[in-house]
Design a protein around this motif. Structure first.
Motif, PDB file in Angstrom:
ATOM      1  N   HIS A   1      -5.039  -4.826  -0.421  1.00  0.00           N
ATOM      2  CA  HIS A   1      -4.677  -3.694  -1.201  1.00  0.00           C
ATOM      3  C   HIS A   1      -4.481  -4.149  -2.693  1.00  0.00           C
TER       4      HIS A   1
ATOM      5  N   LEU B   1      -0.222   0.843  -5.067  1.00  0.00           N
ATOM      6  CA  LEU B   1       0.697   1.216  -4.012  1.00  0.00           C
ATOM      7  C   LEU B   1       2.074   1.889  -4.578  1.00  0.00           C
TER       8      LEU B   1
ATOM      9  N   ALA C   1       0.244  -7.331   0.391  1.00  0.00           N
ATOM     10  CA  ALA C   1      -0.847  -6.619  -0.097  1.00  0.00           C
ATOM     11  C   ALA C   1      -2.015  -7.682  -0.338  1.00  0.00           C
TER      12      ALA C   1
END
Length: 116
Positions: free
Chosen positions: A2, A7, A54
């Motif tokens: 990610h 986020l 992440a």
């Protein structure tokens, strides 16, 4: 993997850490190396663990680091309650930070369910 900057939970955790640093700057000097230090470490641990997760190669590893971040958020929550209970700062300054901490806890729980 990610992109951490995208986020929302990481963005909120960064906001939380900045707010905590501003609050602790106002605390009594005799707390500088005690509760203040603990609070700062807990606050930075949340966003740091989200970022580390992440950057990992699997959802399982990401979830592990989200769990660590969640533990840090509960640690921070407890420390903020102590600040208030010990009258080290104005309760009106601590309450919005506590609420942000709870929001991040809820986001973390939902995010972990989503990535299962």
């Amino acid at each position: 993997m990610h992109k951490v900057e995208d986020l929302k939970i990481w963005q909120k955790a960064i906001q939380l850490a900045k707010t905590v640093y501003l609050l602790t700057a106002e605390l009594p000097l005799d707390e500088k190396y005690e509760l203040t230090s603990q609070i700062k470490r807990s606050a930075t641990s949340i966003s740091s663990n989200i970022a580390e997760g992440a950057g990992r190669n699997s959802q399982k590893e990401f979830k592990h680091f989200l769990n660590i971040a969640n533990g840090s958020s509960y640690e921070l929550y407890t420390q903020l309650i102590l600040l208030s209970e010990l009258n080290l700062t104005d309760k009106n300054k601590v309450q919005p930070i506590i609420e942000l901490c709870i929001e991040i806890q809820k986001m973390n729980y939902s995010f972990q369910k989503k990535i299962n």
